[in-house]
Motif scaffolding. Structure first.
Motif, PDB file in Angstrom:
ATOM      1  N   LYS A 168       0.765  -1.288   0.088  1.00  0.00           N
ATOM      2  CA  LYS A 168       0.289  -0.081   0.051  1.00  0.00           C
ATOM      3  C   LYS A 168       1.317   1.316  -0.377  1.00  0.00           C
ATOM      4  CE  LYS A 168      -3.896   2.011   2.299  1.00  0.00           C
ATOM      5  NZ  LYS A 168      -5.087   1.794   3.408  1.00  0.00           N
ATOM      6  N   ILE A 175      -4.823   7.466  -1.574  1.00  0.00           N
ATOM      7  CA  ILE A 175      -3.844   6.233  -2.078  1.00  0.00           C
ATOM      8  C   ILE A 175      -3.825   6.441  -3.568  1.00  0.00           C
ATOM      9  CG2 ILE A 175      -4.633   3.687  -1.706  1.00  0.00           C
ATOM     10  CD1 ILE A 175      -6.753   4.518   0.086  1.00  0.00           C
ATOM     11  N   ASP A 178      -2.859  -0.095  -3.945  1.00  0.00           N
ATOM     12  CA  ASP A 178      -3.301  -0.657  -2.884  1.00  0.00           C
ATOM     13  C   ASP A 178      -3.319  -1.946  -3.466  1.00  0.00           C
ATOM     14  OD1 ASP A 178      -4.260  -1.822  -0.472  1.00  0.00           O
ATOM     15  OD2 ASP A 178      -6.275  -0.007  -0.740  1.00  0.00           O
TER      16      ASP A 178
END
Length: 424
Positions: A168, A175, A178
């Motif tokens: 991640k 983000i 991931d």
């Protein structure tokens, strides 16, 4: 049809054509049939309405517009034939006037003029690669790697390992990566693809079922501009570590790779022969490129701008197709290479000019050295091509022309290399 020819400038000619009414009428009639086939005209089946009815619907101007796509190239082609003009690219229509009579202005590229330098004075100095045991052993190492197997190990991670990992990455609250339980090879190629230098080194030294948090600074050429030079925070969890178990370099490996060899010594000999053949082909290509470059740089050419323009358009079309095949927008690609479209096209124009001059040079050299090939050989290669390719829409005559030209080039290169060896 009246044909007016301008002055030839840089092997480019402009012709102005005044088209007779009878010539236009033939194309208007064809245009009427086409429109009748497309339009829904009450009381008539498609394609059956008379011209008078079609003309009432679309007007004479509509008929003329419909006829242009077919009429203009046809008229220009007839004019070229009538004047016996030898053109070297597709004519470019630069102007069309419909009143008082149809007048067409077309630009024609004539045969380029070329004055070769003293070709006997061209000397190519390119060293041929020598194949030693080192190069052979590199191939053996590659073969070992291809025939290796991944086996689980219990130790800290190191470069070259194959990991099963949770992975991640965040930049601030965003983000950007991931993944759970993905296979990841600890190799610098992976970080190069991600544009994350130093990532692989950070992932070494981790034990199985242990997590590690770390950060790196994204580079200035990171694809997403708003993330450039920002700190990226990673958390990784290693589920499994595997290393590659490589086979021993022995007769057994040799026979597994190539059952036709009896031992490792024979395999190495075969590899060396293949490497020498590849080195020879590479040297020939480098020789040929340098030889042509020297001639092009020292010779005089007069080439129509239209030829360069059309070759540039072809290169641009090919480049855009290649970029699209990589699922990248052309504008985005230009951003990645930090070039404007104008600069990109300018480079292609330069490449197009060189390509044309190289092609012209080869044609001149084929004549100079009186290079010919046996038609039996052309036919033999055609049969081989057919067996490999099967059915094709390309005409047999076109394929034979390409084979004949390829054979002539090979023969030309051999003769030039022989001449260089004799003079050195």
């Amino acid at each position: 049809m009246k044909i007016k020819k301008g002055k030839v400038r840089n092997q480019q000619l402009v012709i102005t054509l005044t088209v007779d009414d009878e010539e236009i009428e033939k194309h208007l009639q064809r245009a009427s049939v086409k429109l009748s086939s497309r339009l829904k005209i009450p009381g008539f089946r498609k394609g059956k309405a008379p011209r008078s009815i079609v003309e009432q619907l679309v007007g004479r101007d509509g008929l003329v517009e419909e006829s242009l796509d077919e009429a203009v190239p046809d008229v220009v082609h007839k004019a070229i034939e009538e004047e016996n003009i030898e053109v070297f690219s597709t004519p470019k229509v630069s102007k069309i006037d419909l009143q008082p009579k149809m007048t067409i202005e077309a630009v024609l590229a004539l045969k380029p003029m070329i004055q070769l330098s003293n070709i006997s004075g061209i000397k190519v100095k390119i060293e041929k690669e020598k194949i030693t045991a080192k190069e052979v052993n590199k191939v053996i190492d590659q073969i070992r790697d291809q025939n290796g197997s991944w086996v689980p190990v219990k130790r800290p991670t190191k470069m070259g390992d194959l990991l099963t990992v949770d992975f991640k990455c965040e930049v601030g609250d965003k983000i950007i990566l991931d993944h759970s339980a993905i296979d990841l090879l600890l190799d610098v190629q992976f970080e190069d693809n991600l544009k994350m230098p130093g990532l692989m080194k950070k992932m070494t030294g981790i034990l199985m079922e242990k997590s590690k948090a770390f950060s790196i600074v994204l580079p200035t050429d990171y694809p997403e501009e708003d993330l450039r030079e920002k700190k990226a925070n990673f958390v990784v969890l290693i589920h499994e570590i595997k290393e590659k178990n490589l086979p021993n370099v022995d007769d057994s490996l040799a026979n597994t790779i190539d059952p036709s060899v009896k031992d490792l010594k024979e395999l190495k000999k075969k590899i060396k022969i293949n490497l020498e053949q590849s080195a020879e082909k590479k040297w020939e290509q480098l020789f040929w490129d340098d030889y042509l470059k020297q001639i092009v740089n020292s010779s005089n050419y007069t080439v129509a701008d239209l030829m360069v323009e059309q070759e540039t358009d072809l290169l641009l079309s090919q480049q855009k197709k290649m970029i699209e095949n990589q699922k990248i927008e052309f504008a985005e690609y230009l951003k990645q290479i930090n070039k404007s479209e104008e600069d990109f096209i300018a480079e292609l124009k330069e490449a197009a000019d060189i390509r044309i001059k190289r092609s012209l040079t080869i044609d001149e050299l084929l004549v100079h050295y009186e290079i010919n090939v046996e038609e039996d050989k052309v036919r033999e290669d055609l049969d081989k091509w057919k067996n490999q390719q099967g059915n094709t829409k390309v005409s047999e005559e076109q394929i034979m022309d390409e084979i004949r030209y390829s054979l002539k080039r090979e023969k030309l290169l051999s003769q030039i290399i022989d001449n260089q060896k004799k003079s050195s």
